[in-house]
Design an enzyme around this catalytic site. Structure first.
Site, mmCIF file in Angstrom:
data_model
loop_
_atom_site.group_PDB
_atom_site.id
_atom_site.type_symbol
_atom_site.label_atom_id
_atom_site.label_comp_id
_atom_site.label_asym_id
_atom_site.label_seq_id
_atom_site.Cartn_x
_atom_site.Cartn_y
_atom_site.Cartn_z
ATOM 1 N N ASP A 83 26.048 40.911 36.169
ATOM 2 C CA ASP A 83 27.047 41.157 36.780
ATOM 3 C C ASP A 83 26.840 40.847 38.193
ATOM 4 O O ASP A 83 27.997 40.512 38.859
ATOM 5 C CB ASP A 83 27.821 42.465 36.684
ATOM 6 C CG ASP A 83 28.319 42.762 35.282
ATOM 7 O OD1 ASP A 83 29.092 41.786 34.689
ATOM 8 O OD2 ASP A 83 28.472 43.835 34.669
ATOM 9 N N HIS A 113 38.233 45.790 32.463
ATOM 10 C CA HIS A 113 38.255 47.238 32.356
ATOM 11 C C HIS A 113 39.629 47.927 31.960
ATOM 12 O O HIS A 113 40.024 48.597 33.058
ATOM 13 C CB HIS A 113 37.797 47.768 33.781
ATOM 14 C CG HIS A 113 36.297 47.408 33.702
ATOM 15 N ND1 HIS A 113 35.792 47.310 35.258
ATOM 16 C CD2 HIS A 113 35.199 47.066 33.065
ATOM 17 C CE1 HIS A 113 34.469 47.077 35.233
ATOM 18 N NE2 HIS A 113 34.252 46.947 33.811
ATOM 19 N N ASP A 158 31.661 43.179 27.549
ATOM 20 C CA ASP A 158 31.908 41.923 27.837
ATOM 21 C C ASP A 158 30.810 40.849 27.600
ATOM 22 O O ASP A 158 30.982 39.590 27.475
ATOM 23 C CB ASP A 158 32.482 41.728 29.243
ATOM 24 C CG ASP A 158 31.837 42.242 30.191
ATOM 25 O OD1 ASP A 158 31.120 43.315 30.139
ATOM 26 O OD2 ASP A 158 31.701 42.000 31.392
ATOM 27 N N HIS A 213 22.513 43.628 29.995
ATOM 28 C CA HIS A 213 23.526 44.786 30.406
ATOM 29 C C HIS A 213 24.331 45.073 29.198
ATOM 30 O O HIS A 213 24.557 44.148 28.393
ATOM 31 C CB HIS A 213 24.468 44.295 31.644
ATOM 32 C CG HIS A 213 25.560 45.176 31.796
ATOM 33 N ND1 HIS A 213 25.552 46.613 31.770
ATOM 34 C CD2 HIS A 213 26.741 44.702 32.460
ATOM 35 C CE1 HIS A 213 26.721 46.866 32.291
ATOM 36 N NE2 HIS A 213 27.571 45.781 32.534
ATOM 37 N N TYR A 267 35.804 40.891 43.674
ATOM 38 C CA TYR A 267 35.013 41.714 42.564
ATOM 39 C C TYR A 267 34.176 42.515 43.435
ATOM 40 O O TYR A 267 33.643 43.748 42.899
ATOM 41 C CB TYR A 267 33.991 40.438 42.155
ATOM 42 C CG TYR A 267 33.124 40.811 41.015
ATOM 43 C CD1 TYR A 267 33.660 40.583 39.695
ATOM 44 C CD2 TYR A 267 31.730 41.162 41.157
ATOM 45 C CE1 TYR A 267 32.696 41.091 38.471
ATOM 46 C CE2 TYR A 267 30.935 41.268 40.082
ATOM 47 C CZ TYR A 267 31.482 41.470 38.957
ATOM 48 O OH TYR A 267 30.773 41.530 37.902
ATOM 49 N N HIS A 292 25.906 47.181 37.746
ATOM 50 C CA HIS A 292 26.715 48.223 38.382
ATOM 51 C C HIS A 292 26.511 49.303 37.152
ATOM 52 O O HIS A 292 27.323 50.638 37.323
ATOM 53 C CB HIS A 292 28.169 47.782 38.457
ATOM 54 C CG HIS A 292 28.827 47.648 37.076
ATOM 55 N ND1 HIS A 292 29.817 48.197 36.741
ATOM 56 C CD2 HIS A 292 28.554 46.508 36.147
ATOM 57 C CE1 HIS A 292 30.273 47.541 35.318
ATOM 58 N NE2 HIS A 292 29.332 46.583 35.118
ATOM 59 N N HIS A 325 29.508 35.917 35.110
ATOM 60 C CA HIS A 325 30.968 35.909 35.460
ATOM 61 C C HIS A 325 31.033 34.776 36.694
ATOM 62 O O HIS A 325 30.419 35.184 37.492
ATOM 63 C CB HIS A 325 31.794 37.005 35.870
ATOM 64 C CG HIS A 325 31.683 38.235 34.825
ATOM 65 N ND1 HIS A 325 32.412 38.217 33.546
ATOM 66 C CD2 HIS A 325 31.278 39.470 34.967
ATOM 67 C CE1 HIS A 325 32.201 39.428 33.036
ATOM 68 N NE2 HIS A 325 31.638 40.149 33.726
ATOM 69 N N GLU A 370 27.218 46.423 28.661
ATOM 70 C CA GLU A 370 28.587 46.530 28.635
ATOM 71 C C GLU A 370 29.341 45.464 27.686
ATOM 72 O O GLU A 370 28.894 44.115 27.626
ATOM 73 C CB GLU A 370 29.363 46.266 29.997
ATOM 74 C CG GLU A 370 30.800 46.538 30.362
ATOM 75 C CD GLU A 370 31.452 46.943 31.463
ATOM 76 O OE1 GLU A 370 30.788 46.759 32.513
ATOM 77 O OE2 GLU A 370 32.456 47.490 31.425
HETATM 78 FE FE1 FEO Z 1 29.411 45.312 33.355
HETATM 79 FE FE2 FEO Z 1 30.758 42.173 33.179
HETATM 80 O O1 FEO Z 1 29.855 43.758 32.488
#
Ligand code: FEO
Length: 396
Positions: free
Chosen positions: A166, A23, A83, A79, A194, A147, A227, A81
């Site tokens: 996530d 981030h 990554d 998701h 996390y 999230h 992750h 995002e």
């Molecule tokens: Fe919300 Fe691992 O991206």
């Protein structure tokens, strides 16, 4: 490199030992991280999520060694995002017609980021299914605000795997992939970091979503997040921990956070810590100079605490920027049910305590009345006030 998860399900992600921040620089990475993607090969072949753009070429080259890309029937984007979606543009150049199953909000985040409205999006919502053949299905579960508004999880029947994205993840590189193989001390430290640094603003939703998922009575043999480790040994242990963390979590711990210009505020910090420890010997006490500490690790310690004390000298009619920036981060995380005290030294005008009090109240803390506000260098009479600050912090 491909690793088998169960039957015809393989991990095809990236373990990133080099990553140091996430981030932007808002999240420190101490033990690497991973972007987990999964390939299901039943009668239908499905790719679940991808990796971050810097690893896209490597990801696609490895995928090609496993499967002819044209044989991928569906892509699931849990998701948007980057990554997890960052390799999509390169992948879609090769298989542009492949349907992408995702939430309606994910269509917005993907189009917004990659500017490909022509991709073959298939919007799904909770309860929608996708047949894999061989008697197995994918079931989609929206995870709004866990999230992002576009987040969802995907459950695979037959193999009983929850691809949770996530949720239940950690920024933690583990070559062995599975939770039972990981260093347990590191794993739980990274899991709570996390949660404390990313998920706490959504704790109310976490509690509701856990009730909803448990209420579905789906057998869960594996939780495969995007992750960190894959939970195969007692996978519901991380769900139980999330329920605990979502319920205004605190241990018998007090943390003192400060910055100092000429050590006067530092002396106050140490005096408060000493007093808390003297009055309540079973309470764990930790002290951090925020300008010399990892802000995310300090935040994890605050998450564990029942109370905190925050100090800054007065500078320019306000507080030091190191403390101010950290308090804005604290406000974003919306911790609940914790007490706070303020302290600081000043030479001339002395506004710091008022500013600290105001920011901590905005962050949702119950700020106690006793404080340490000391003109110039604290003497014995000034330091004696630490007693009432400590007692107020320790009140139940
Ligand atoms: Fe919300 Fe691992 O991206």
């Amino acid at each position: 490199m491909l690793r088998n998860i169960k039957n015809n399900v393989d991990w095809v992600g990236k373990i990133d030992w080099e990553l140091k921040e996430f981030h932007g620089a808002d999240y420190s990475i101490n033990r690497g991280s991973s972007q987990n993607a999964y390939l299901i090969r039943e009668e239908k072949n499905v790719l679940i999520d991808t990796v971050w753009a810097p690893h896209a070429a490597e990801f696609i080259a490895a995928l090609k060694q496993t499967i002819d890309l044209k044989e991928i029937d569906y892509i699931v984007v849990n998701h948007g995002e980057v990554d997890h979606s960052g390799a999509l543009p390169l992948l879609m150049e090769e298989i542009p017609e492949t349907p992408i199953y995702c939430s309606s909000n994910a269509v917005k985040s993907l189009v917004g980021q990659f500017h490909h409205p022509e991709w073959n999006y298939r919007k799904v919502k909770t309860g929608d299914t996708l047949d894999l053949g061989n008697g197995k299905q994918l079931v989609f579960v929206e995870m709004k605000m866990l999230h992002w508004p576009d987040s969802m999880a995907t459950y695979m029947t037959g193999d009983n795997i929850l691809f949770s994205n996530d949720a239940f993840g950690q920024h933690y590189a583990v070559e062995e992939l599975f939770n039972d193989k990981a260093d347990q001390c590191e794993l739980w430290e990274q899991a709570i970091k996390y949660y404390a640094n990313i998920l706490t603003p959504f704790s109310t939703l976490v509690a509701k979503k856990i009730d909803e998922v448990v209420g579905l009575n789906l057998p869960i043999d594996i939780i495969a997040p995007s992750h960190g480790v894959i939970w195969r040994d007692n996978p519901l242990q991380i769900v139980g921990k999330y329920a605990e963390w979502a319920a205004d979590y605190k241990q018998d711990q007090v943390v003192v956070v400060y910055d100092s210009m000429w050590d006067s505020t530092r002396d106050l910090a140490h005096e408060i810590a000493e007093r808390v420890s003297f009055i309540s010997p079973d309470t764990r006490v930790k002290v951090y100079n925020i300008s010399k500490s990892d802000k995310n690790d300090v935040m994890t310690e605050v998450f564990r605490s029942r109370a905190i004390a925050v100090g800054s000298p007065t500078v320019g009619g306000s507080i030091l920027s190191s403390v101010a920036g950290w308090l804005y981060f604290l406000k974003e995380l919306k911790y609940k049910g914790k007490r706070a005290a303020v302290f600081g030294s000043y030479g001339w005008s002395g506004e710091a305590n008022k500013e600290l009090r105001s920011l901590l109240m905005e962050a949702g803390f119950q700020v106690v009345e006793p404080e340490m506000r000391v003109n110039w260098k604290p003497g014995p009479d000034d330091l004696a006030h630490a007693e009432e600050v400590a007692r107020a912090l320790l009140e139940e």
